[in-house]
Write a protein that holds these residues in place. Structure first.
Motif, PDB file in Angstrom:
ATOM      1  N   ALA A  51       0.840  -1.199   0.000  1.00  0.00           N
ATOM      2  CA  ALA A  51       0.000   0.000   0.000  1.00  0.00           C
ATOM      3  C   ALA A  51       0.872   1.245   0.000  1.00  0.00           C
ATOM      4  CB  ALA A  51      -0.920  -0.005   1.219  1.00  0.00           C
ATOM      5  N   ASP A  52       1.922   1.248   0.807  1.00  0.00           N
ATOM      6  CA  ASP A  52       2.833   2.393   0.863  1.00  0.00           C
ATOM      7  C   ASP A  52       3.513   2.597  -0.480  1.00  0.00           C
ATOM      8  OD1 ASP A  52       4.312   4.483   2.299  1.00  0.00           O
ATOM      9  OD2 ASP A  52       6.029   3.138   2.101  1.00  0.00           O
ATOM     10  N   LYS A  53       3.948   1.499  -1.099  1.00  0.00           N
ATOM     11  CA  LYS A  53       4.613   1.574  -2.400  1.00  0.00           C
ATOM     12  C   LYS A  53       3.678   2.150  -3.464  1.00  0.00           C
ATOM     13  CE  LYS A  53       6.909  -1.417  -5.777  1.00  0.00           C
ATOM     14  NZ  LYS A  53       7.323  -2.791  -6.072  1.00  0.00           N
ATOM     15  N   GLU A  54       2.411   1.664  -3.471  1.00  0.00           N
ATOM     16  CA  GLU A  54       1.450   2.151  -4.456  1.00  0.00           C
ATOM     17  C   GLU A  54       1.119   3.629  -4.246  1.00  0.00           C
ATOM     18  OE1 GLU A  54      -1.889  -0.533  -4.413  1.00  0.00           O
ATOM     19  OE2 GLU A  54      -0.641  -2.225  -5.017  1.00  0.00           O
ATOM     20  N   LEU A  55       0.949   4.033  -2.991  1.00  0.00           N
ATOM     21  CA  LEU A  55       0.663   5.440  -2.708  1.00  0.00           C
ATOM     22  C   LEU A  55       1.836   6.328  -3.124  1.00  0.00           C
ATOM     23  CD1 LEU A  55      -1.052   5.089   0.768  1.00  0.00           C
ATOM     24  CD2 LEU A  55      -2.141   5.842  -1.355  1.00  0.00           C
ATOM     25  N   TYR A  56       3.047   5.871  -2.850  1.00  0.00           N
ATOM     26  CA  TYR A  56       4.246   6.615  -3.217  1.00  0.00           C
ATOM     27  C   TYR A  56       4.346   6.754  -4.734  1.00  0.00           C
ATOM     28  CZ  TYR A  56       9.200   7.784  -3.581  1.00  0.00           C
ATOM     29  OH  TYR A  56      10.383   8.396  -3.878  1.00  0.00           O
ATOM     30  N   THR A  57       4.079   5.660  -5.449  1.00  0.00           N
ATOM     31  CA  THR A  57       4.125   5.686  -6.911  1.00  0.00           C
ATOM     32  C   THR A  57       3.077   6.645  -7.465  1.00  0.00           C
ATOM     33  OG1 THR A  57       4.926   3.411  -6.944  1.00  0.00           O
ATOM     34  CG2 THR A  57       3.985   4.252  -8.982  1.00  0.00           C
ATOM     35  N   GLN A  58       1.865   6.593  -6.906  1.00  0.00           N
ATOM     36  CA  GLN A  58       0.803   7.505  -7.353  1.00  0.00           C
ATOM     37  C   GLN A  58       1.197   8.955  -7.125  1.00  0.00           C
ATOM     38  OE1 GLN A  58      -2.772   6.359  -5.311  1.00  0.00           O
ATOM     39  NE2 GLN A  58      -2.945   4.435  -6.414  1.00  0.00           N
ATOM     40  N   LEU A  59       1.815   9.231  -5.990  1.00  0.00           N
ATOM     41  CA  LEU A  59       2.250  10.594  -5.685  1.00  0.00           C
ATOM     42  C   LEU A  59       3.291  11.064  -6.695  1.00  0.00           C
ATOM     43  CD1 LEU A  59       2.339  13.102  -3.806  1.00  0.00           C
ATOM     44  CD2 LEU A  59       4.107  11.903  -2.524  1.00  0.00           C
ATOM     45  N   LEU A  60       4.269  10.217  -6.981  1.00  0.00           N
ATOM     46  CA  LEU A  60       5.295  10.587  -7.961  1.00  0.00           C
ATOM     47  C   LEU A  60       4.690  10.820  -9.338  1.00  0.00           C
ATOM     48  CD1 LEU A  60       8.322   8.276  -7.071  1.00  0.00           C
ATOM     49  CD2 LEU A  60       8.075  10.720  -6.643  1.00  0.00           C
ATOM     50  N   GLN A  61       3.758   9.953  -9.730  1.00  0.00           N
ATOM     51  CA  GLN A  61       3.111  10.122 -11.035  1.00  0.00           C
ATOM     52  C   GLN A  61       2.310  11.414 -11.080  1.00  0.00           C
ATOM     53  OE1 GLN A  61       0.974   6.424 -11.376  1.00  0.00           O
ATOM     54  NE2 GLN A  61       2.680   5.386 -12.363  1.00  0.00           N
ATOM     55  N   ALA A  62       1.667  11.772  -9.971  1.00  0.00           N
ATOM     56  CA  ALA A  62       0.903  13.022  -9.922  1.00  0.00           C
ATOM     57  C   ALA A  62       1.834  14.222 -10.043  1.00  0.00           C
ATOM     58  CB  ALA A  62       0.104  13.099  -8.624  1.00  0.00           C
ATOM     59  N   ILE A  63       2.992  14.147  -9.401  1.00  0.00           N
ATOM     60  CA  ILE A  63       3.956  15.246  -9.467  1.00  0.00           C
ATOM     61  C   ILE A  63       4.471  15.401 -10.896  1.00  0.00           C
ATOM     62  CG2 ILE A  63       6.280  15.969  -8.764  1.00  0.00           C
ATOM     63  CD1 ILE A  63       5.629  14.708  -6.009  1.00  0.00           C
ATOM     64  N   VAL A  64       4.855  14.286 -11.502  1.00  0.00           N
ATOM     65  CA  VAL A  64       5.365  14.323 -12.876  1.00  0.00           C
ATOM     66  C   VAL A  64       4.270  14.805 -13.816  1.00  0.00           C
ATOM     67  CG1 VAL A  64       6.177  12.887 -14.790  1.00  0.00           C
ATOM     68  CG2 VAL A  64       7.148  12.593 -12.507  1.00  0.00           C
ATOM     69  N   GLY A  65       3.045  14.296 -13.638  1.00  0.00           N
ATOM     70  CA  GLY A  65       1.929  14.701 -14.482  1.00  0.00           C
ATOM     71  C   GLY A  65       1.637  16.182 -14.384  1.00  0.00           C
ATOM     72  N   SER A  66       1.677  16.731 -13.162  1.00  0.00           N
ATOM     73  CA  SER A  66       1.391  18.154 -13.002  1.00  0.00           C
ATOM     74  C   SER A  66       2.492  19.002 -13.632  1.00  0.00           C
ATOM     75  CB  SER A  66       1.200  18.517 -11.529  1.00  0.00           C
ATOM     76  OG  SER A  66       2.412  18.399 -10.809  1.00  0.00           O
ATOM     77  N   LYS A  67       3.724  18.527 -13.574  1.00  0.00           N
ATOM     78  CA  LYS A  67       4.817  19.260 -14.215  1.00  0.00           C
ATOM     79  C   LYS A  67       4.638  19.257 -15.736  1.00  0.00           C
ATOM     80  CE  LYS A  67       8.386  18.864 -10.700  1.00  0.00           C
ATOM     81  NZ  LYS A  67       9.720  18.367 -10.366  1.00  0.00           N
ATOM     82  N   GLU A  68       4.219  18.106 -16.271  1.00  0.00           N
ATOM     83  CA  GLU A  68       3.987  18.023 -17.714  1.00  0.00           C
ATOM     84  C   GLU A  68       2.818  18.907 -18.122  1.00  0.00           C
ATOM     85  OE1 GLU A  68       3.541  13.866 -18.590  1.00  0.00           O
ATOM     86  OE2 GLU A  68       5.674  13.468 -18.342  1.00  0.00           O
ATOM     87  N   GLN A  69       1.776  18.951 -17.305  1.00  0.00           N
ATOM     88  CA  GLN A  69       0.634  19.817 -17.601  1.00  0.00           C
ATOM     89  C   GLN A  69       1.057  21.280 -17.577  1.00  0.00           C
ATOM     90  OE1 GLN A  69      -2.298  18.676 -14.717  1.00  0.00           O
ATOM     91  NE2 GLN A  69      -3.106  17.012 -15.967  1.00  0.00           N
TER      92      GLN A  69
END
Length: 88
Positions: A51-69
């Motif tokens: 669960a921690d790994k998945e939440l961490y991955t989602q957070l990183l993807q959100a950060i990268v996604g917002s930077k791309e946006q």
């Protein structure tokens, strides 16, 4: 490559009195679910790790996604300004 800060600088030995109300509520809910699951300690630990790994991955993807946006929005703004400038 920029380093990612994995903690907020708190000591690794976090005490209950160092947590805010929302953290304590989450802690209590997680503990209750773990007890109710009837899983062994090892199984609970594996689930918490995943669960921690998945939440961490989602957070990183959100950060990268917002930077791309942000980059895309800046590009659109630049192109829009260029078009306005050309039409003048």
């Amino acid at each position: 490559m920029k380093k990612i800060q994995l903690s907020d600088g708190m000591p690794t030995d976090i005490q209950r009195q160092n947590l805010n109300v929302n953290n304590i509520e989450l802690l209590e809910k997680v503990k209750k679910l773990c007890v109710e699951s009837d899983l062994s300690y090892v199984e609970i630990n594996k689930a918490l790790y995943l669960a921690d790994k998945e939440l961490y991955t989602q957070l990183l993807q959100a950060i990268v996604g917002s930077k791309e946006q942000n980059k895309e929005a800046k590009t659109r703004d630049y192109l829009s300004l260029s078009e306005k400038h050309r039409s003048n």
